[in-house]
Design an enzyme around this catalytic site. Sequence first.
Site, PDB file in Angstrom:
ATOM      1  CB  CYS A   2     117.862 -10.670  21.893  1.00 44.66           C
ATOM      2  SG  CYS A   2     118.950 -12.081  21.013  1.00 44.66           S
ATOM      3  NE  ARG A  27     112.948  -9.953  24.095  1.00 44.80           N
ATOM      4  CZ  ARG A  27     111.545  -9.489  23.390  1.00 44.80           C
ATOM      5  NH1 ARG A  27     110.172  -9.304  23.457  1.00 44.80           N
ATOM      6  NH2 ARG A  27     111.091  -9.865  21.895  1.00 44.80           N
ATOM      7  CD1 TRP A  75     117.003 -17.952  23.925  1.00 45.20           C
ATOM      8  CD2 TRP A  75     116.881 -17.926  22.031  1.00 45.20           C
ATOM      9  NE1 TRP A  75     116.897 -19.642  23.722  1.00 45.20           N
ATOM     10  CE2 TRP A  75     116.572 -19.216  22.429  1.00 45.20           C
ATOM     11  CE3 TRP A  75     116.267 -17.672  20.768  1.00 45.20           C
ATOM     12  CZ2 TRP A  75     116.339 -19.736  21.642  1.00 45.20           C
ATOM     13  CZ3 TRP A  75     115.642 -18.660  19.765  1.00 45.20           C
ATOM     14  CH2 TRP A  75     116.229 -20.042  20.027  1.00 45.20           C
ATOM     15  CG  ASN A 101     115.345  -9.837  18.922  1.00 48.29           C
ATOM     16  OD1 ASN A 101     115.279 -10.368  18.317  1.00 48.29           O
ATOM     17  ND2 ASN A 101     114.255  -9.408  19.312  1.00 48.29           N
ATOM     18  N   GLY A 102     117.044 -10.741  16.282  1.00 44.37           N
ATOM     19  CA  GLY A 102     116.207 -10.850  14.704  1.00 44.37           C
ATOM     20  C   GLY A 102     117.562 -11.818  14.380  1.00 44.37           C
ATOM     21  CD  GLU A 483     100.050 -25.240  27.824  1.00 47.15           C
ATOM     22  OE1 GLU A 483     100.322 -24.566  28.386  1.00 47.15           O
ATOM     23  OE2 GLU A 483     100.094 -25.399  27.059  1.00 47.15           O
ATOM     24  CE  LYS A 487     103.302 -23.652  30.659  1.00 48.41           C
ATOM     25  NZ  LYS A 487     102.938 -23.551  28.970  1.00 48.41           N
ATOM     26  CD  GLU A 490     107.417 -24.593  27.937  1.00 45.73           C
ATOM     27  OE1 GLU A 490     106.949 -23.387  26.820  1.00 45.73           O
ATOM     28  OE2 GLU A 490     106.208 -24.296  28.880  1.00 45.73           O
ATOM     29  CG  HIS A 506      94.975 -46.857  18.086  1.00 46.46           C
ATOM     30  ND1 HIS A 506      94.923 -47.344  16.734  1.00 46.46           N
ATOM     31  CD2 HIS A 506      94.324 -47.082  18.692  1.00 46.46           C
ATOM     32  CE1 HIS A 506      93.480 -48.008  17.276  1.00 46.46           C
ATOM     33  NE2 HIS A 506      93.103 -47.065  17.959  1.00 46.46           N
ATOM     34  CE  LYS A 612     106.564 -14.701  28.774  1.00 46.81           C
ATOM     35  NZ  LYS A 612     104.807 -16.151  29.072  1.00 46.81           N
TER      36      LYS A 612
END
Length: 617
Positions: A2, A27, A75, A101-102, A483, A487, A490, A506, A612
């Site tokens: 947050c 955030r 968040w 935050n936490g 990656e 991207k 996301e 496979h 983030k």
Amino acid sequence: MCGIVGYVGSQRAVPIIIDGLKKLEYRGYDSAGVAVYCDDETLGIRRASGKLRNLEDVLQLDPVDGRYGIGHTRWATHGRPTEENAHPHRDCTGDIVVVHNGIVENYLPLKEQLQREGHVFKTETDTEVIAHLVEKYFEGNLEQAVRAAVKQIRGVFALAVLSRRDPNKIVAAREGPPVVIGLGNHEYFVASDVPAILSHTRDMFFLADGDMAILTPDGVQLCDFNGTAVNRQVQHVLWDPIMAEKGGYKHFMLKEIFEQPRAVRDTTLGRVGQETGKIFLDEMDITPAEFRAFKQVKIIACGTSWHAALAGKFMIEKLARMPVEVDYGSEFRYRDPIISAEVLTVVISQSGETADTLAAQREAKSKGSKTLAICNVVGSMITREASGAIYTHAGPEIGVASTKAFTCQLTALAILASYLGQMRGVMDEATSREFVQELVLIPGKIETILSHDNLYEDLARKLFRATDFLYLGRGVHFPIALEGALKLKEISYIHAEGYPAGEMKHGPNALIDENLPVVVLATHDAGSEASSILYEKTLSNIQEVKAREGKVIAIVTAGDTEVRKVADSVIEIPAAPDLLAPILEIVPLQLLAYHIAVRRGCDVDQPRNLAKSVTVE
């Protein structure tokens, strides 16, 4: 994860807090709120669910005004993203407010105990427990009450607290997530990240775990949770505030993609000697003799940083001939890892506050390993606890989907790999000089890729309706496939997988049909026999995909003719040595993901369910 902002001084607090929250909305953006000590000695609290603009609407209809206060953008972890669950949270009296935050891991037993003592709870969140704990211990002095309350909490937290009954004071505390204190001209700030306060001051410091800060109009006092005074070094942050703004780009992510030539160049500057190829690493409490004595490297990271770490494994093993293991920070400490003083542990984190990576770093240190941090934030917790740091000079990265931080991490890993190779006598001067000279050319080559942005926009128009993507690569290019897939998923919410191209038979071949776009990394280092072999193998993989009617989008080295004969679409990038090509390869994949997400109408900078900086487990 947050965002927290607090202000005490002589200016109107609400505009400063809202401006800071805008810079921290990456955030968390499920809800937001502010609490201000008003001129009539009341607490004005305003909250709203959804994005920050909803809170701005509330404040326009029902304004509050005062000279100090706290704000929050959330968040959600405990409780739905509703106005009721938005921060700040109050105690029973309404005189104490908290932003947090936490995670309070023991909030249920604490809540049950407080309810037995007569406290009435109004939300579904764990944070409300903190407000009631502070109320329980409050006897006229806010910092004493906060100090008593945090000793009851198990978990991780960054807090900012104020009380109507102890005015002109904000108390901040840290145990895990970051807290930065800003020092202005007779005004003081608290925030969970630098960009929130950068337009007001560049002089700031980070709280360490177990630190508490008391902000008043007269200054800032620091102590630990027992009340013992502590000192923290003030950092003068060199980021230009404009670097944290969009600068005319439609989204932060696009701006940050286009900042990569500058960011990679800045990460390289001062660390390489072009004439000699010598690598210079400062800020190291690790001697050259210790670097030579290490027998193994472990690299620990999460998310995008883990993909950089995986590419780093190829770089270090090739250039330094040292065995490398790559671990997820979230898994490392739970398996009782085998590690010793003979192992160099490299931890990678953009923010330097990633909870899982920090916990893994501490596990490695407890077993005798020296740790080296690759990080973007000076003074962050991971860098403070490391024996050395290679700072990436990406500047503030606001978009949730990391771009320039990733390319800078790859650059830092290339520098580290070369340094280890030189320390161990594996790379001679000629080889080192050639590698460094190629590294210095990378920013210009990224600029060449960026000059063809319209190509990716056109390609996105053809592909944005796809429901699945497959990304393939071999060797050091496989992490870039991972990656690239990350991207896309996301920011566009399209299911995408990265896979080693050699593993097609496979399992993944079963997925291929005329509706599946397959992105293949098929670059070629003509000066490397090993690269030539992998190129031939990758060309065979492309033919496998085409035999099953898949759509092939190939990333190739400029001038390639063989892949062009079979691929549906070809993206050329400038030639580069095999170990440096990943820094170039990811740029087209970032742009492709960006344009697909925009065409699908997605919120590129703030993708759903993501934040983030992951500062809680």
